[in-house]
Design a protein around this motif. Sequence first.
Motif, mmCIF file in Angstrom:
data_model
loop_
_atom_site.group_PDB
_atom_site.id
_atom_site.type_symbol
_atom_site.label_atom_id
_atom_site.label_comp_id
_atom_site.label_asym_id
_atom_site.label_seq_id
_atom_site.Cartn_x
_atom_site.Cartn_y
_atom_site.Cartn_z
ATOM 1 N N LEU A 38 -5.981 3.973 -8.502
ATOM 2 C CA LEU A 38 -4.832 3.794 -9.388
ATOM 3 C C LEU A 38 -4.145 5.126 -9.688
ATOM 4 O O LEU A 38 -2.912 5.192 -9.745
ATOM 5 N N THR A 39 -4.927 6.169 -9.862
ATOM 6 C CA THR A 39 -4.356 7.499 -10.110
ATOM 7 C C THR A 39 -3.603 8.005 -8.885
ATOM 8 O O THR A 39 -2.505 8.561 -9.002
ATOM 9 N N ASP A 40 -4.180 7.794 -7.699
ATOM 10 C CA ASP A 40 -3.557 8.275 -6.462
ATOM 11 C C ASP A 40 -2.289 7.514 -6.098
ATOM 12 O O ASP A 40 -1.447 8.035 -5.364
ATOM 13 N N THR A 41 -2.150 6.289 -6.569
ATOM 14 C CA THR A 41 -1.006 5.466 -6.180
ATOM 15 C C THR A 41 0.000 5.241 -7.310
ATOM 16 O O THR A 41 0.942 4.474 -7.130
ATOM 17 N N ASP A 42 -0.169 5.930 -8.406
ATOM 18 C CA ASP A 42 0.710 5.656 -9.555
ATOM 19 C C ASP A 42 2.150 6.121 -9.366
ATOM 20 O O ASP A 42 3.018 5.788 -10.163
ATOM 21 N N LYS A 43 2.434 6.855 -8.310
ATOM 22 C CA LYS A 43 3.808 7.304 -8.033
ATOM 23 C C LYS A 43 4.520 6.424 -6.994
ATOM 24 O O LYS A 43 5.689 6.634 -6.706
ATOM 25 N N ILE A 44 3.812 5.448 -6.453
ATOM 26 C CA ILE A 44 4.398 4.585 -5.422
ATOM 27 C C ILE A 44 5.108 3.419 -6.113
ATOM 28 O O ILE A 44 4.474 2.496 -6.620
ATOM 29 N N ILE A 45 6.408 3.480 -6.141
ATOM 30 C CA ILE A 45 7.211 2.513 -6.891
ATOM 31 C C ILE A 45 7.037 1.099 -6.348
ATOM 32 O O ILE A 45 6.983 0.144 -7.123
ATOM 33 N N ALA A 46 6.926 0.964 -5.040
ATOM 34 C CA ALA A 46 6.766 -0.378 -4.465
ATOM 35 C C ALA A 46 5.497 -1.044 -4.984
ATOM 36 O O ALA A 46 5.493 -2.239 -5.279
ATOM 37 N N LEU A 47 4.427 -0.279 -5.122
ATOM 38 C CA LEU A 47 3.175 -0.838 -5.655
ATOM 39 C C LEU A 47 3.294 -1.123 -7.145
ATOM 40 O O LEU A 47 2.827 -2.149 -7.632
ATOM 41 N N LYS A 48 3.913 -0.199 -7.859
ATOM 42 C CA LYS A 48 4.046 -0.376 -9.308
ATOM 43 C C LYS A 48 4.950 -1.552 -9.659
ATOM 44 O O LYS A 48 4.897 -2.059 -10.772
ATOM 45 N N SER A 49 5.754 -1.998 -8.709
ATOM 46 C CA SER A 49 6.614 -3.153 -8.967
ATOM 47 C C SER A 49 5.846 -4.470 -8.884
ATOM 48 O O SER A 49 6.348 -5.504 -9.316
ATOM 49 N N LEU A 50 4.637 -4.431 -8.360
ATOM 50 C CA LEU A 50 3.826 -5.640 -8.243
ATOM 51 C C LEU A 50 3.090 -5.912 -9.556
ATOM 52 O O LEU A 50 2.455 -5.023 -10.116
ATOM 53 N N SER A 51 3.149 -7.129 -10.017
ATOM 54 C CA SER A 51 2.441 -7.475 -11.258
ATOM 55 C C SER A 51 0.931 -7.347 -11.086
ATOM 56 O O SER A 51 0.223 -7.011 -12.028
ATOM 57 N N ILE A 52 0.445 -7.577 -9.888
ATOM 58 C CA ILE A 52 -1.004 -7.475 -9.640
ATOM 59 C C ILE A 52 -1.484 -6.035 -9.813
ATOM 60 O O ILE A 52 -2.614 -5.795 -10.232
ATOM 61 N N TYR A 53 -0.627 -5.071 -9.530
ATOM 62 C CA TYR A 53 -0.987 -3.662 -9.723
ATOM 63 C C TYR A 53 -1.252 -3.391 -11.200
ATOM 64 O O TYR A 53 -2.215 -2.719 -11.555
ATOM 65 N N HIS A 54 -0.422 -3.950 -12.037
ATOM 66 C CA HIS A 54 -0.606 -3.776 -13.485
ATOM 67 C C HIS A 54 -1.852 -4.522 -13.964
ATOM 68 O O HIS A 54 -2.519 -4.080 -14.896
ATOM 69 N N ARG A 55 -2.171 -5.621 -13.293
ATOM 70 C CA ARG A 55 -3.415 -6.327 -13.610
ATOM 71 C C ARG A 55 -4.606 -5.447 -13.260
ATOM 72 O O ARG A 55 -5.601 -5.419 -13.982
ATOM 73 N N PHE A 56 -4.527 -4.700 -12.158
ATOM 74 C CA PHE A 56 -5.597 -3.757 -11.790
ATOM 75 C C PHE A 56 -5.780 -2.694 -12.872
ATOM 76 O O PHE A 56 -6.907 -2.317 -13.188
ATOM 77 N N ILE A 57 -4.691 -2.213 -13.415
ATOM 78 C CA ILE A 57 -4.770 -1.190 -14.466
ATOM 79 C C ILE A 57 -5.496 -1.746 -15.684
ATOM 80 O O ILE A 57 -6.419 -1.115 -16.216
ATOM 81 N N ASP A 58 -5.109 -2.937 -16.117
ATOM 82 C CA ASP A 58 -5.772 -3.570 -17.264
ATOM 83 C C ASP A 58 -7.235 -3.874 -16.955
ATOM 84 O O ASP A 58 -8.115 -3.683 -17.793
ATOM 85 N N PHE A 59 -7.486 -4.333 -15.739
ATOM 86 C CA PHE A 59 -8.848 -4.677 -15.315
ATOM 87 C C PHE A 59 -9.736 -3.439 -15.312
ATOM 88 O O PHE A 59 -10.868 -3.474 -15.801
ATOM 89 N N GLU A 60 -9.217 -2.331 -14.801
ATOM 90 C CA GLU A 60 -10.003 -1.094 -14.754
ATOM 91 C C GLU A 60 -10.356 -0.635 -16.163
ATOM 92 O O GLU A 60 -11.482 -0.208 -16.423
ATOM 93 N N THR A 61 -9.413 -0.735 -17.077
ATOM 94 C CA THR A 61 -9.675 -0.362 -18.469
ATOM 95 C C THR A 61 -10.765 -1.244 -19.066
ATOM 96 O O THR A 61 -11.685 -0.747 -19.725
ATOM 97 N N GLU A 62 -10.685 -2.526 -18.800
ATOM 98 C CA GLU A 62 -11.667 -3.473 -19.330
ATOM 99 C C GLU A 62 -13.071 -3.197 -18.787
ATOM 100 O O GLU A 62 -14.039 -3.148 -19.548
ATOM 101 N N ILE A 63 -13.188 -3.003 -17.477
ATOM 102 C CA ILE A 63 -14.528 -2.783 -16.915
ATOM 103 C C ILE A 63 -15.072 -1.411 -17.302
ATOM 104 O O ILE A 63 -16.278 -1.244 -17.452
ATOM 105 N N PHE A 64 -14.185 -0.439 -17.483
ATOM 106 C CA PHE A 64 -14.643 0.877 -17.919
ATOM 107 C C PHE A 64 -15.242 0.792 -19.319
ATOM 108 O O PHE A 64 -16.309 1.356 -19.578
ATOM 109 N N GLN A 65 -14.558 0.109 -20.204
ATOM 110 C CA GLN A 65 -15.066 -0.021 -21.570
ATOM 111 C C GLN A 65 -16.419 -0.731 -21.592
ATOM 112 O O GLN A 65 -17.335 -0.315 -22.302
#
Length: 128
Positions: A38-65
């Motif tokens: 997620l850190t390596d790809t956070d500048k790729i606009i095409a990926l950030k436009s996908l709702s699933i990418y944002h789900r990955f961000i939320d998911f990573e936060t949840e599993i980290f906690q």
Amino acid sequence: MLKAYELINNKILNGKVSEYPQFVTDFCVFNNALKNFLTDTDKIIALKSLSIYHRFIDFETEIFQYSSAIVKKEFSHFMMDQTTSEEITLLQKYVVEFGYWLSHFEFNIASLRYYYENDINKMEDRSM
């Protein structure tokens, strides 16, 4: 990221989750790989436009906690010797859930590629 996911998913599929400390360690490696992706790809606009990418961000936060809470517990003899089967079960659920989201992510990337290729072909046909 995929290599860490495949390692932990194969352990689940092969029934090799009985070694709780090693499984928790492998899960943390998987979590770190996802965070790095997620850190390596956070500048790729095409990926950030996908709702699933944002789900990955939320998911990573949840599993980290959740995994952090397991690792931070006090242990009596050995590292992670107080890890319960319920905690391991939830970690396994997270891995399975990630596989589900990963298949959607791969589909969305394939769709993006298809549409980009079509747009490029249209531009080339018009000799822009």
